[in-house]
Design a protein around this motif. Structure first.
Motif, mmCIF file in Angstrom:
data_model
loop_
_atom_site.group_PDB
_atom_site.id
_atom_site.type_symbol
_atom_site.label_atom_id
_atom_site.label_comp_id
_atom_site.label_asym_id
_atom_site.label_seq_id
_atom_site.Cartn_x
_atom_site.Cartn_y
_atom_site.Cartn_z
ATOM 1 N N GLU A 18 0.833 -1.204 0.000
ATOM 2 C CA GLU A 18 0.000 0.000 0.000
ATOM 3 C C GLU A 18 0.869 1.256 0.000
ATOM 4 O OE1 GLU A 18 -4.011 -1.466 2.395
ATOM 5 O OE2 GLU A 18 -2.297 -0.710 3.531
ATOM 6 N N VAL A 19 1.944 1.203 0.784
ATOM 7 C CA VAL A 19 2.859 2.342 0.830
ATOM 8 C C VAL A 19 3.528 2.536 -0.527
ATOM 9 C CG1 VAL A 19 5.034 3.192 1.823
ATOM 10 C CG2 VAL A 19 3.251 2.243 3.314
ATOM 11 N N GLY B 164 1.289 4.163 -2.925
ATOM 12 C CA GLY B 164 1.234 5.604 -2.670
ATOM 13 C C GLY B 164 2.457 6.329 -3.200
ATOM 14 N N TRP C 126 2.549 10.413 -3.438
ATOM 15 C CA TRP C 126 2.055 10.888 -2.156
ATOM 16 C C TRP C 126 3.206 11.155 -1.193
ATOM 17 C CZ3 TRP C 126 -2.225 6.629 -1.254
ATOM 18 C CH2 TRP C 126 -3.256 6.829 -2.193
ATOM 19 N N ASN D 146 4.786 11.654 2.769
ATOM 20 C CA ASN D 146 4.610 10.873 3.994
ATOM 21 C C ASN D 146 3.337 11.264 4.718
ATOM 22 O OD1 ASN D 146 6.950 9.503 3.515
ATOM 23 N ND2 ASN D 146 8.184 10.620 4.992
ATOM 24 N N LEU E 262 0.368 9.835 2.860
ATOM 25 C CA LEU E 262 0.296 8.390 3.102
ATOM 26 C C LEU E 262 -0.281 8.105 4.479
ATOM 27 C CD1 LEU E 262 3.701 7.231 1.581
ATOM 28 C CD2 LEU E 262 1.464 6.279 0.973
ATOM 29 N N VAL F 94 4.835 5.513 8.723
ATOM 30 C CA VAL F 94 5.009 5.605 7.276
ATOM 31 C C VAL F 94 6.487 5.585 6.920
ATOM 32 C CG1 VAL F 94 4.801 7.127 5.275
ATOM 33 C CG2 VAL F 94 2.848 6.796 6.792
#
Length: 215
Positions: A162-163, A166, A171, A173, A176, A187
């Motif tokens: 998922e990170v 992003g 995106w 931090n 996120l 994060v």
């Protein structure tokens, strides 16, 4: 808070350096030095230790890619690249060299300052207009060699995936953290784990490495 943020501006055009200085200093960011070529950029980064080096890529003598690589390897500063639309090959080189941000030279003052502050705080910055073109070319095999990613690389956890998704969307931090309902320190831990597992030197390098791959 911008007062404590320091920047070195590297560009071979004096008028561009002057314009960037005005844009930054009018918003409270301190420009501690300038450089007209890559060698001077490295020397000044070593002497001044700015939070961020704003790096032009196409300069006489030593180019910005080579200078970026040495600055990153010696941990002198984070590098935020300023690029033009006709510099795809150099952008790829800067990704591999470890630059953590990319902006077009047509950037407005507000966006520039926000990007500098984001990089100074440990985040990456990817202008969507740069990212889209660069990653499309990477997917065609124009840049990072897929062999750079070890075949036996550890699998990402669902949260790390998922990170990474992003990161591919550009995106920050903070974004996120908001979207995933986790803290910013968490994060940062996930981002570090993702980069380590991919063998990437920066967010942009991770994005390049994962284009077209089953991560």
């Amino acid at each position: 808070m911008t007062a404590g943020t320091t920047v070195l501006v590297a560009d071979d055009h004096a008028a561009i350096r002057a314009g960037l200085r005005i844009m930054l200093e009018s918003h409270g960011v301190r420009v501690v030095g300038e450089a007209a070529d890559g060698d001077v950029a490295v020397r000044n980064a070593a002497a001044l230790r700015p939070d961020v080096v704003l790096m032009d890529l196409r300069m006489p003598g030593r180019d910005g890619v080579s200078a970026t690589r040495e600055i990153v390897e010696r941990e002198l500063s984070d590098v935020l690249v300023l690029t033009s639309f006709d510099e795809d090959e150099l952008v790829f080189g800067a990704i591999e060299a470890g630059a953590v941000g990319f902006l077009l030279k047509t950037v407005d003052a507000g966006t520039l300052v926000q990007a500098v502050l984001a990089v100074a705080s440990g985040e990456g910055v990817l202008d969507p207009r740069v990212t889209r073109r660069a990653l499309a070319a990477v997917a065609r095999g124009a840049a990072v060699d897929p062999a750079e990613v070890p075949a036996d690389q550890p699998a990402l956890t669902s949260r790390e995936q998922e990170v990474l998704d992003g990161i591919l969307r550009g995106w920050s931090n903070a974004e996120l953290a908001r979207r995933l309902s986790i803290s910013v320190p968490t994060v940062k831990t996930h981002v570090s784990n993702v980069l380590a597992k991919l063998g990437a030197r920066s967010r942009s390098h991770a994005a390049a490495l994962t284009q077209g791959r089953d991560v």
